[in-house]
Motif scaffolding. Structure first.
Motif, PDB file in Angstrom:
ATOM      1  N   ILE A 164       0.964  -0.653  -0.195  1.00  0.00           N
ATOM      2  CA  ILE A 164      -0.193   0.020   0.007  1.00  0.00           C
ATOM      3  C   ILE A 164       0.758   1.073   0.121  1.00  0.00           C
ATOM      4  CG2 ILE A 164      -0.068   0.607   2.521  1.00  0.00           C
ATOM      5  CD1 ILE A 164      -3.181   1.028  -0.178  1.00  0.00           C
ATOM      6  N   GLY A 165       1.912   1.651   0.448  1.00  0.00           N
ATOM      7  CA  GLY A 165       2.890   2.136   0.626  1.00  0.00           C
ATOM      8  C   GLY A 165       3.345   3.064  -0.879  1.00  0.00           C
ATOM      9  N   VAL A 166       3.779   1.868  -1.753  1.00  0.00           N
ATOM     10  CA  VAL A 166       4.366   1.648  -2.973  1.00  0.00           C
ATOM     11  C   VAL A 166       3.177   2.512  -3.503  1.00  0.00           C
ATOM     12  CG1 VAL A 166       5.092   0.479  -4.634  1.00  0.00           C
ATOM     13  CG2 VAL A 166       6.177   0.320  -2.720  1.00  0.00           C
ATOM     14  N   TRP A 167       1.736   1.551  -3.656  1.00  0.00           N
ATOM     15  CA  TRP A 167       0.720   2.584  -4.447  1.00  0.00           C
ATOM     16  C   TRP A 167       0.842   3.633  -3.923  1.00  0.00           C
ATOM     17  CZ3 TRP A 167      -2.876   0.505  -7.896  1.00  0.00           C
ATOM     18  CH2 TRP A 167      -4.013   1.710  -8.425  1.00  0.00           C
ATOM     19  N   TYR A 168       0.855   3.727  -2.665  1.00  0.00           N
ATOM     20  CA  TYR A 168       0.143   5.409  -2.593  1.00  0.00           C
ATOM     21  C   TYR A 168       1.646   6.677  -2.703  1.00  0.00           C
ATOM     22  CZ  TYR A 168      -4.344   5.435  -0.909  1.00  0.00           C
ATOM     23  OH  TYR A 168      -5.784   5.454  -0.310  1.00  0.00           O
ATOM     24  N   SER A 169       2.676   5.795  -3.229  1.00  0.00           N
ATOM     25  CA  SER A 169       3.513   6.935  -2.947  1.00  0.00           C
ATOM     26  C   SER A 169       3.728   7.438  -4.549  1.00  0.00           C
ATOM     27  CB  SER A 169       5.548   6.035  -2.941  1.00  0.00           C
ATOM     28  OG  SER A 169       6.294   6.991  -3.707  1.00  0.00           O
ATOM     29  N   ASN A 170       3.283   5.743  -5.342  1.00  0.00           N
ATOM     30  CA  ASN A 170       3.043   5.861  -6.881  1.00  0.00           C
ATOM     31  C   ASN A 170       1.417   7.061  -7.407  1.00  0.00           C
ATOM     32  OD1 ASN A 170       5.315   4.741  -7.395  1.00  0.00           O
ATOM     33  ND2 ASN A 170       4.459   3.006  -7.822  1.00  0.00           N
ATOM     34  N   ASN A 171       0.564   6.557  -6.551  1.00  0.00           N
ATOM     35  CA  ASN A 171      -0.693   7.160  -6.970  1.00  0.00           C
ATOM     36  C   ASN A 171      -1.507   7.807  -5.445  1.00  0.00           C
ATOM     37  OD1 ASN A 171      -0.633   5.905  -9.567  1.00  0.00           O
ATOM     38  ND2 ASN A 171      -1.039   3.806  -7.425  1.00  0.00           N
ATOM     39  N   PRO A 172      -0.826   9.202  -5.683  1.00  0.00           N
ATOM     40  CA  PRO A 172      -0.688   9.661  -4.353  1.00  0.00           C
ATOM     41  C   PRO A 172      -2.476  10.568  -4.541  1.00  0.00           C
ATOM     42  CG  PRO A 172       0.762  11.306  -5.523  1.00  0.00           C
ATOM     43  CD  PRO A 172       0.369  10.371  -5.717  1.00  0.00           C
ATOM     44  N   ASN A 173      -2.900  10.202  -5.539  1.00  0.00           N
ATOM     45  CA  ASN A 173      -4.604  11.039  -5.456  1.00  0.00           C
ATOM     46  C   ASN A 173      -4.744   9.162  -5.961  1.00  0.00           C
ATOM     47  OD1 ASN A 173      -3.211  13.255  -6.286  1.00  0.00           O
ATOM     48  ND2 ASN A 173      -3.648  13.776  -8.223  1.00  0.00           N
ATOM     49  N   THR A 174      -6.045   8.966  -4.977  1.00  0.00           N
ATOM     50  CA  THR A 174      -6.325   8.057  -4.771  1.00  0.00           C
ATOM     51  C   THR A 174      -7.725   7.561  -3.917  1.00  0.00           C
ATOM     52  OG1 THR A 174      -4.204   6.488  -5.032  1.00  0.00           O
ATOM     53  CG2 THR A 174      -6.176   5.177  -4.176  1.00  0.00           C
ATOM     54  N   LYS A 175      -8.786   6.951  -4.999  1.00  0.00           N
ATOM     55  CA  LYS A 175     -10.170   6.961  -3.757  1.00  0.00           C
ATOM     56  C   LYS A 175     -10.325   5.945  -4.083  1.00  0.00           C
ATOM     57  CE  LYS A 175     -12.619  11.142  -6.322  1.00  0.00           C
ATOM     58  NZ  LYS A 175     -14.177  11.282  -7.000  1.00  0.00           N
ATOM     59  N   VAL A 176     -10.695   5.487  -3.025  1.00  0.00           N
ATOM     60  CA  VAL A 176     -10.441   3.757  -2.215  1.00  0.00           C
ATOM     61  C   VAL A 176     -12.734   3.255  -2.170  1.00  0.00           C
ATOM     62  CG1 VAL A 176     -10.772   2.304  -0.383  1.00  0.00           C
ATOM     63  CG2 VAL A 176      -8.626   4.213  -1.047  1.00  0.00           C
ATOM     64  N   VAL A 177     -12.688   2.940  -2.356  1.00  0.00           N
ATOM     65  CA  VAL A 177     -13.763   1.999  -3.193  1.00  0.00           C
ATOM     66  C   VAL A 177     -14.283   0.576  -2.391  1.00  0.00           C
ATOM     67  CG1 VAL A 177     -15.634   1.660  -5.309  1.00  0.00           C
ATOM     68  CG2 VAL A 177     -13.581   3.067  -5.328  1.00  0.00           C
ATOM     69  N   ARG A 178     -15.159   0.530  -1.546  1.00  0.00           N
ATOM     70  CA  ARG A 178     -15.901  -0.513  -1.070  1.00  0.00           C
ATOM     71  C   ARG A 178     -16.693  -0.750  -1.421  1.00  0.00           C
ATOM     72  NH1 ARG A 178     -13.903   0.608   4.475  1.00  0.00           N
ATOM     73  NH2 ARG A 178     -12.400  -0.017   4.044  1.00  0.00           N
ATOM     74  N   TYR A 179     -17.284  -2.706  -1.352  1.00  0.00           N
ATOM     75  CA  TYR A 179     -18.168  -3.532  -1.486  1.00  0.00           C
ATOM     76  C   TYR A 179     -19.295  -2.731  -0.613  1.00  0.00           C
ATOM     77  CZ  TYR A 179     -21.915  -6.580  -4.247  1.00  0.00           C
ATOM     78  OH  TYR A 179     -22.711  -7.176  -4.160  1.00  0.00           O
ATOM     79  N   TYR A 180     -20.269  -3.450  -0.577  1.00  0.00           N
ATOM     80  CA  TYR A 180     -21.277  -3.138   0.264  1.00  0.00           C
ATOM     81  C   TYR A 180     -21.028  -4.579   1.097  1.00  0.00           C
ATOM     82  CZ  TYR A 180     -24.516  -6.258  -1.190  1.00  0.00           C
ATOM     83  OH  TYR A 180     -25.281  -7.606  -1.504  1.00  0.00           O
ATOM     84  N   SER A 181     -20.801  -5.474   0.659  1.00  0.00           N
ATOM     85  CA  SER A 181     -20.787  -6.679   1.502  1.00  0.00           C
ATOM     86  C   SER A 181     -19.056  -7.277   1.677  1.00  0.00           C
ATOM     87  CB  SER A 181     -21.735  -8.293   0.809  1.00  0.00           C
ATOM     88  OG  SER A 181     -20.706  -9.322   1.672  1.00  0.00           O
ATOM     89  N   SER A 182     -18.752  -7.090   2.679  1.00  0.00           N
ATOM     90  CA  SER A 182     -16.731  -7.596   3.600  1.00  0.00           C
ATOM     91  C   SER A 182     -17.010  -8.753   2.633  1.00  0.00           C
ATOM     92  CB  SER A 182     -17.076  -6.976   4.505  1.00  0.00           C
ATOM     93  OG  SER A 182     -17.673  -7.701   5.774  1.00  0.00           O
ATOM     94  N   LEU A 183     -17.689  -9.819   3.196  1.00  0.00           N
ATOM     95  CA  LEU A 183     -17.878 -11.264   2.576  1.00  0.00           C
ATOM     96  C   LEU A 183     -17.377 -12.213   1.274  1.00  0.00           C
ATOM     97  CD1 LEU A 183     -17.554 -14.428   3.173  1.00  0.00           C
ATOM     98  CD2 LEU A 183     -20.053 -14.469   2.892  1.00  0.00           C
ATOM     99  N   SER A 184     -17.943 -10.793   0.496  1.00  0.00           N
ATOM    100  CA  SER A 184     -18.099 -11.131  -0.977  1.00  0.00           C
ATOM    101  C   SER A 184     -16.833  -9.854  -1.417  1.00  0.00           C
ATOM    102  CB  SER A 184     -19.318 -10.307  -1.841  1.00  0.00           C
ATOM    103  OG  SER A 184     -20.110 -10.988  -1.756  1.00  0.00           O
ATOM    104  N   ALA A 185     -16.438  -9.177  -0.551  1.00  0.00           N
ATOM    105  CA  ALA A 185     -14.798  -8.353  -0.723  1.00  0.00           C
ATOM    106  C   ALA A 185     -13.803  -9.493  -0.678  1.00  0.00           C
ATOM    107  CB  ALA A 185     -15.112  -6.996   0.075  1.00  0.00           C
ATOM    108  N   ALA A 186     -13.569 -10.056   0.460  1.00  0.00           N
ATOM    109  CA  ALA A 186     -12.394 -10.716   0.886  1.00  0.00           C
ATOM    110  C   ALA A 186     -12.432 -11.426  -0.168  1.00  0.00           C
ATOM    111  CB  ALA A 186     -13.078 -11.126   2.402  1.00  0.00           C
TER     112      ALA A 186
END
Length: 193
Positions: free
Chosen positions: A92-114
């Protein structure tokens, strides 16, 4: 003689108890560290497996933006950088270092997301040489682009057809489409949009 042995045994027991307490205290501190909830850089939003990261920091081959999917609660991200690259995992550190403009998009079901996060991790592990490509169906696993990996992860890993798209669709699912996808919410915005 019996008093000496008793005193000696009592002293050893006391020392062992003391060392056991130190070991137990260290173990408790390690347990606390292991259970520490990680957040996205610069936010208080908890990292969750299956979160989709979308950035406007990059564009390649006609796709505006870039996307990846979080594969564990530590924040490792599965994605592909572009032509000449293969699916890979980065911190995640490398991602944000390369992409400081980031939106986090989350699915409503944490089970499906996992389940989607698990599928993405397995996909990168089993397809380390898959090439970057845009000319194929949405469900074709033998050629991918950045936002196709999260789409396939939800479809194959959690039986979620994002925006009702079929894996047989000859279409490109661009990174920004996740921002308004049904069942997903933007939970964090970093940088400039």
């Amino acid at each position: 003689m019996t008093k000496r042995i008793t005193s000696f045994l009592l002293a050893i027991f006391t020392i062992l108890t003391l060392f056991s307490g130190i070991s137990s205290a260290n173990s408790t501190q390690d347990d606390i560290k292991a259970r520490t909830i990680r957040s996205y850089p610069g936010t208080t939003v908890t990292i969750m497996k299956g979160d989709i990261l979308v950035t406007n920091n990059t564009s390649s081959s006609g796709l505006t933006g870039h996307a990846g999917i979080v594969i564990n609660d530590s924040g490792d991200v599965a994605s592909i950088a572009g032509y000449g690259y293969h699916p890979a995992i980065q911190s995640i550190g490398v991602w944000y270092s390369n992409n400081p403009n980031t939106k986090v998009v989350r699915y409503y079901s944490s089970l499906s997301a996992a389940l989607a996060g698990d599928w993405a991790a397995n996909y990168v592990y089993t397809h380390p040489t898959t090439p970057y490509g845009l000319i194929n169906t949405l469900g074709n696993q033998n050629e991918v682009y950045c936002s196709k990996i999260p789409w396939m992860s939800y479809y194959y890993g959690a039986n979620v057809a994002i925006d009702g798209k079929s894996p047989m669709a000859s279409t490109i699912y661009g990174p920004y489409l996740f921002l308004a996808a049904s069942g997903f919410n933007v939970v964090s915005i970093s940088g400039t949009w």
